[in-house]
Write a protein that holds these residues in place. Structure first.
Motif, PDB file in Angstrom:
ATOM      1  N   LEU A 192       2.622  74.066  15.185  1.00  0.00           N
ATOM      2  CA  LEU A 192       1.482  74.130  14.267  1.00  0.00           C
ATOM      3  C   LEU A 192       1.556  75.396  13.418  1.00  0.00           C
ATOM      4  N   TRP A 193       2.054  76.461  14.021  1.00  0.00           N
ATOM      5  CA  TRP A 193       2.197  77.718  13.293  1.00  0.00           C
ATOM      6  C   TRP A 193       3.135  77.539  12.098  1.00  0.00           C
ATOM      7  N   VAL A 194       4.265  76.860  12.350  1.00  0.00           N
ATOM      8  CA  VAL A 194       5.231  76.628  11.262  1.00  0.00           C
ATOM      9  C   VAL A 194       4.575  75.816  10.156  1.00  0.00           C
ATOM     10  N   ILE A 195       3.845  74.762  10.562  1.00  0.00           N
ATOM     11  CA  ILE A 195       3.205  73.903   9.562  1.00  0.00           C
ATOM     12  C   ILE A 195       2.211  74.711   8.740  1.00  0.00           C
ATOM     13  N   THR A 196       1.453  75.580   9.425  1.00  0.00           N
ATOM     14  CA  THR A 196       0.476  76.418   8.738  1.00  0.00           C
ATOM     15  C   THR A 196       1.137  77.292   7.677  1.00  0.00           C
ATOM     16  N   ILE A 197       2.224  77.947   8.087  1.00  0.00           N
ATOM     17  CA  ILE A 197       2.922  78.839   7.141  1.00  0.00           C
ATOM     18  C   ILE A 197       3.477  78.021   5.978  1.00  0.00           C
ATOM     19  N   ALA A 198       4.022  76.829   6.317  1.00  0.00           N
ATOM     20  CA  ALA A 198       4.643  76.008   5.270  1.00  0.00           C
ATOM     21  C   ALA A 198       3.617  75.612   4.209  1.00  0.00           C
ATOM     22  N   PHE A 199       2.390  75.291   4.644  1.00  0.00           N
ATOM     23  CA  PHE A 199       1.366  74.840   3.700  1.00  0.00           C
ATOM     24  C   PHE A 199       0.489  75.969   3.179  1.00  0.00           C
ATOM     25  N   SER A 200       0.860  77.209   3.509  1.00  0.00           N
ATOM     26  CA  SER A 200       0.024  78.330   3.065  1.00  0.00           C
ATOM     27  C   SER A 200       0.233  78.610   1.584  1.00  0.00           C
ATOM     28  N   GLY A 201       1.376  78.146   1.050  1.00  0.00           N
ATOM     29  CA  GLY A 201       1.650  78.415  -0.352  1.00  0.00           C
ATOM     30  C   GLY A 201       2.189  79.807  -0.603  1.00  0.00           C
ATOM     31  N   GLY A 202       2.266  80.620   0.444  1.00  0.00           N
ATOM     32  CA  GLY A 202       2.792  81.974   0.285  1.00  0.00           C
ATOM     33  C   GLY A 202       4.039  82.173   1.117  1.00  0.00           C
TER      34      GLY A 202
ATOM     35  N   SER B 170       4.254  84.919   3.374  1.00  0.00           N
ATOM     36  CA  SER B 170       3.948  85.827   4.478  1.00  0.00           C
ATOM     37  C   SER B 170       4.033  85.105   5.807  1.00  0.00           C
ATOM     38  N   LEU B 171       4.319  85.847   6.889  1.00  0.00           N
ATOM     39  CA  LEU B 171       4.354  85.212   8.206  1.00  0.00           C
ATOM     40  C   LEU B 171       3.037  85.364   8.945  1.00  0.00           C
ATOM     41  N   ALA B 172       2.018  85.976   8.300  1.00  0.00           N
ATOM     42  CA  ALA B 172       0.697  86.057   8.908  1.00  0.00           C
ATOM     43  C   ALA B 172      -0.133  84.855   8.439  1.00  0.00           C
ATOM     44  N   ILE B 173      -0.921  84.295   9.382  1.00  0.00           N
ATOM     45  CA  ILE B 173      -1.741  83.139   9.018  1.00  0.00           C
ATOM     46  C   ILE B 173      -2.857  83.579   8.069  1.00  0.00           C
ATOM     47  N   ALA B 174      -3.468  84.714   8.383  1.00  0.00           N
ATOM     48  CA  ALA B 174      -4.545  85.234   7.530  1.00  0.00           C
ATOM     49  C   ALA B 174      -4.360  86.733   7.384  1.00  0.00           C
ATOM     50  N   ASN B 175      -4.726  87.249   6.221  1.00  0.00           N
ATOM     51  CA  ASN B 175      -4.645  88.687   6.022  1.00  0.00           C
ATOM     52  C   ASN B 175      -5.870  89.342   6.658  1.00  0.00           C
ATOM     53  N   LEU B 176      -5.631  90.257   7.565  1.00  0.00           N
ATOM     54  CA  LEU B 176      -6.729  90.897   8.278  1.00  0.00           C
ATOM     55  C   LEU B 176      -7.235  92.089   7.495  1.00  0.00           C
ATOM     56  N   PRO B 177      -8.568  92.243   7.394  1.00  0.00           N
ATOM     57  CA  PRO B 177      -9.104  93.475   6.826  1.00  0.00           C
ATOM     58  C   PRO B 177      -8.851  94.638   7.782  1.00  0.00           C
TER      59      PRO B 177
END
Lengths: 713, 293
Positions: B30-40, B42-49
């Protein structure tokens, strides 16, 4: 043994044996003659090209040397550099220019008063242009000087207009410059080796044959003992001329005559085996000897012919070059030295052709004699093989093998295709790799014959004798992670932990999934097979990303649980955990599938019968399940151990051996030795040690398990 | 039926364990799929503040992209020669499978059914060859395939290398399976006048479907998943296989995790489809049923 109705005929067997043995002998002789003919042609072409290159190099050195001095600006520069005399044996520190002593320079100034050009390099360009005009077979000439990384002269069609010489070399032409520097390094290295009493080891002239049969040759351009540049020529495509087939009539005669004689003798000797064997052996040797004499004569004549053609080429080059030198060079130019033009890759003259262009009878005689010696050795070996073949056929060994082949023809027909592939592409390369492990082959010298690189067992001693895994320092214990024994220890721990995890998890899941009536069974199975379905290099790279210190999700999970993020690949243990997790994830599915397949092939009525007999679940598992699993599981576990031991992708792509090689396994270490440090020989030795370890394990495993029984029966 | 059920242990602990394993199995995918569809990239799912709270951190591990985008997939085919690399992988892998299964099944059948001189040596040689370290083989193999045979950057060269790599395991696997098939079937067929080839192709091979499936799958995956040899033997860029091409995206200085993830999904799909297709052959009791019936 023999069929009772039809006793074997010794006469017929020895006749067949002699025919086959002679066929082998004369066939090998014919093949050798053809091969040496082809080799001769290629060698002659290469040597002629080297002669041309040498003539050009000498011409450039002659016309340029005196002219360099009077040129104003450069002269000052040279004078400054002259402080460091470069005539020493090893001017390896990059100060190749300024080779002239001041005295020489002044002498040159006097001698070359009539310098044809004010600009440095102009004489070179003139010489190159005129040389090229005289040599239609030379497609292009390029001269590179290291000082200023200049393309001094060129007749290449690419170097016109904007790119015409002289100019600075482009970035894309770096390999040209590098080639020159390699040759210079070779010259220096060989000079040192020879001074130390050794023989030269590196090529000072590079010869590359092109696919079209032309050559690209490079030679160092020397000035006053130092290498200052590179001369490269590219010869025109040289259609590969098919060497004419050597005379085959003598071969046919040498084959037919002894066979005919034995056939006649057989009439007299009858079925007396000893006499037949003796006669066949004598005839075999006589036939081979007769053929060897003819072949030797053919070979000697060819050798003379080749030498004549070479001498003619040298003479022609001498005349051309002398003419050009007279037109371009200083008036009192010393005579050319064409006798040095025909030389080997270490620039040592062969000495076959004298300065006058005549053949040195002594050298030629020695060559012919060497040919004869080689032929004698070859015939000796072939005769031995042929005699063995004769005995094999004559005394009935071939008949036995033949009977076996016929009797088991179905079995052999089924196995032969796989075995042939294995022999050609697995076993032969394997033994070649073992041979490499006794050499110091590396990326620069791997095209040389093995014997020149032979170092015996030095590599193995290097690897195995270093036992200093740990040493004590004031700061505590320090591990040498690149030590062989550290890597081996890590490799063993890595293998055991992984196989235990993989087998127990896989078997457990298979047993659960084999439970009758379990809901969603196919769904679970599909999902749990996924890690095996995903290519391992992808899994490895994904886990590498997930274990990233800053952005990786593993550390995000830790932070949710209130723990600090871990730099996974900075410590040996955390790095080990990361690779272990990765490999555990991608390896349990395989074991699960294998176990499941075996479980499902157990006949259900066995369990039914056991139930009828009142066996408990545990008893059923012990007496039915485990024994039935064994045939599939034992080879799978053996292979799994070997695969994990050699699990390249996970280690290489996830931890990359970090930190400092602590999590390197043997095979990744060997890979880095071979393809990052380019030490082929050393890496081959390292791999050989790995193989021996695995072999020892395999033998142990084979004895421990019942695999031997399963094979033997 | 109900009486039998009561003897069995309850199923819910099994389900619990299986669900845990399913979670562990699926998360990286699922992680790979998430990164693939992120459009970016980066290897982070979300940018943390900088002052990330628990909600932010939870967001960063939930495998769902912040913005769903297929741009990674589109530019993989539009801007990169990825389609060609996939084709290369497909050709090489399919050829390896056909050749590997044919060679391995015939050899394994002979090793299982016939007793002949050299049988033991042959079987052992397959096992021993599995221990040859790949790195030790690579330098000499390169010389033979590329320099002697001139098969560098060609399908044939790579197929040959892959096939001989896969054969030993396949032979052992299939021999183990053939050994479990009773000979009565073949003997009765022989009495009925069937030829040796007929027995092998009509009776033994169909019975060995599960083993053939495992073997074929293994051959295909060996070829499809292989990186190092492909990188060594395929020098021309248009002859790269998918693994060699994918390595471009995250190897060296480029860290294009988006391209890598999207390409990985595409490269992994054929192997999974094939796997599911072959699933049905992994059914139980084929042999037992045949003998009983």
């Amino acid at each position: 043994m023999a069929a009772p109705s039809h006793p074997p005929s010794h006469r017929r067997r020895f006749l067949a044996g002699l025919a086959v043995a002679l066929l082998l002998g004369t066939g090998a002789g014919l093949a050798l003659l053809t091969a040496s003919r082809t080799a001769d042609r290629q060698q002659l072409a290469a040597r002629e090209a080297v002669v041309t290159l040498s003539a050009l190099t000498e011409l450039i050195e002659r016309v340029e040397a005196p002219a360099a001095a009077p040129a104003g600006g450069l002269g000052d520069e040279l004078a400054g550099l002259d402080a460091a005399p470069a005539e020493e044996a090893a001017p390896a520190d990059g100060e190749e220019e300024g080779g002239m002593g001041l005295g020489d320079e002044l002498a040159a100034l006097d001698a070359g008063a009539e310098a044809p050009a004010a600009e440095p390099g102009a004489p070179t360009r003139e010489a190159v242009a005129r040389f090229a005009a005289e040599h239609p077979e030379v497609r292009s000439i390029r001269v590179v000087t290291f000082e200023g990384i200049r393309l001094e002269a060129s007749t290449d069609s690419a170097d016109t207009g904007e790119k015409a010489a002289p100019r600075r070399l482009d970035r894309e032409e770096k390999d040209l410059y590098d080639q020159g520097q390699r040759l210079r390094a070779a010259v220096d290295e060989n000079r040192e080796t020879v001074a130390a009493g050794g023989s030269p080891v590196s090529d000072e002239i590079s010869v590359q044959e092109q696919e079209d049969g032309g050559f690209v040759l490079g030679a160092p351009l020397e000035r006053e003992g130092g290498v200052v540049g590179l001369v490269q020529i590219r010869t025109a495509p040289n259609p590969v001329v098919q060497a004419p087939t050597p005379p085959w009539l003598p071969a046919l005669l040498a084959w037919l005559a002894p066979v005919a004689v034995l056939a006649l003798l057989g009439l007299a000797l009858g079925e007396r085996r000893a006499l037949l064997a003796g006669a066949a052996l004598v005839l075999l040797l006589a036939g081979l000897a007769g053929y060897a004499v003819t072949a030797g004569g053919v070979r000697a004549a060819e050798r003379r012919d080749t030498a004549d053609r070479l001498a003619a080429h040298i003479t022609a080059e001498r005349e051309t070059t002398a003419k050009l030198l007279a037109a371009l060079g200083p008036a009192d130019a010393k005579p050319l030295r064409p006798e040095t033009w025909d030389r080997n890759s270490y620039r040592a003259p062969f000495g076959l052709v004298t300065a006058e262009g005549t053949l040195d009878a002594g050298k030629l005689g020695a060559l012919v004699e060497a040919d004869a010696g080689r032929l004698r050795r070859f015939v000796g070996v072939i005769a031995l093989l042929a005699a063995i073949l004769l005995a094999f056929v004559g005394f009935g060994g071939a008949a036995t093998v033949g009977r076996n082949l016929v009797r088991y023809r179905v079995a052999y027909a089924y196995t032969v295709p796989a075995m042939v592939g294995m022999i050609l592409l697995v076993f032969f390369p394997f033994f070649y790799g073992i041979t490499l492990s006794f050499t110091n082959a590396n990326i620069y010298n791997s095209n040389k014959p093995i014997v020149d690189l032979w170092v015996g067992v030095d590599n193995f001693i290097d690897i195995l004798s270093d036992v200093a895994v740990v040493r004590s320092t004031p700061d505590g214990w320090v591990f040498n992670y690149n030590n062989f024994y550290w890597t081996l220890g890590f490799n063993v721990v890595w293998t055991i932990t992984n196989v235990v995890i993989g087998v127990s998890l896989g078997l457990l899941l298979a047993l659960i999934l084999n439970t009758k009536g379990l809901a969603f069974r196919p769904l679970y199975r599909v999902v749990l097979i996924l890690p095996w379905a995903v290519p391992s290099y992808i899994s490895a790279l994904v886990f590498q990303g997930m274990f990233h210190q800053q952005f990786g999700v593993v550390n995000q999970f830790r932070q949710i649980a209130g723990l600090d993020p871990v730099a996974w690949f900075d410590g040996p243990f955390t790095s080990f955990l990361a690779v272990l997790t990765t490999n555990g994830w991608l390896s349990f599915s395989f074991m699960m599938v294998v176990s499941l397949g075996a479980l499902q092939s157990i006949p259900a009525d066995l369990y039914e019968a056991a139930k009828v007999d009142g066996a408990s679940r545990w008893q059923q598992f012990r007496s039915i399940t485990l024994p039935s699993l064994k045939p599939a599981l034992v080879p799978a576990v053996i292979l799994s151990v070997i695969w994990t031991f050699n699990q390249f992708n996970v280690i290489f792509l996830v931890s990359g051996g970090q930190p400092a090689g602590a999590t390197e396994i043997l095979i990744t270490q060997a890979y880095k030795l071979a393809f990052e440090q380019y030490r082929y020989g050393y890496a081959a030795a390292y791999s050989t040690v790995i193989f021996l370890i695995l072999l020892a394990y395999g033998l142990f495993q084979n004895r421990a398990s019942q695999a031997t029984e399963a094979i033997g029966e | 039926m109900s009486r039998q059920r009561s003897e069995e242990m309850p199923h819910w602990p099994l389900h619990l364990f299986l669900l845990l394993m399913v979670g562990i199995t699926l998360y990286p995918l699922l992680w790979v799929i998430t990164i693939a569809f992120s459009g970016g990239q980066s290897l982070a799912i979300a940018n943390l503040p900088a002052d990330a709270g628990l909600a932010d951190r939870l967001r960063a591990v939930v495998p769902w992209p912040e913005h769903v985008s297929t741009s990674n997939f589109r530019s993989l085919f539009a801007d990169q020669p990825f389609a060609r690399w996939l084709l290369n992988s497909a050709v090489v892998s399919a050829a390896t499978t056909v050749l590997g299964v044919f060679l391995a099944s015939t050899a394994a059948y002979a090793f299982s059914r016939f007793r002949f001189p050299g049988r033991r040596a042959g079987l052992m040689s397959f096992l021993v060859s599995q221990m040859f370290p790949g790195v030790l083989m690579m330098i000499p193999l390169y010389i033979i395939i590329v320099q002697w045979l001139g098969l560098g950057s060609s399908y044939i060269g790579l197929v040959l290398v892959y096939t001989v790599t896969a054969i030993p395991f396949c032979v052992w696997m299939m021999k183990g399976y053939f050994d479990t098939i009773p000979r009565e079937l073949e003997e009765s067929a022989l009495i009925d006048g069937a030829s040796q080839a007929m027995i092998f192709f009509r009776i033994v091979l169909p019975l060995a479907k599960p083993a053939v499936a495992v073997t074929a799958l293994f051959s295909f995956m060996t070829a499809w998943n292989e990186y190092i040899q492909a990188a060594t033997f395929m020098n021309k860029e248009e002859m790269y296989t998918a693994p060699v091409g994918l390595r471009f995206f995250v190897g060296g200085f480029s860290q294009q995790w988006g391209y890598f993830a999207a390409g990985s999904i595409i490269a992994a799909i054929p192997i999974m489809v094939l796997f599911m297709f072959l699933q049905k052959y992994l059914v139980s009791g084929l042999t037992a049923g045949a003998v009983k019936g």
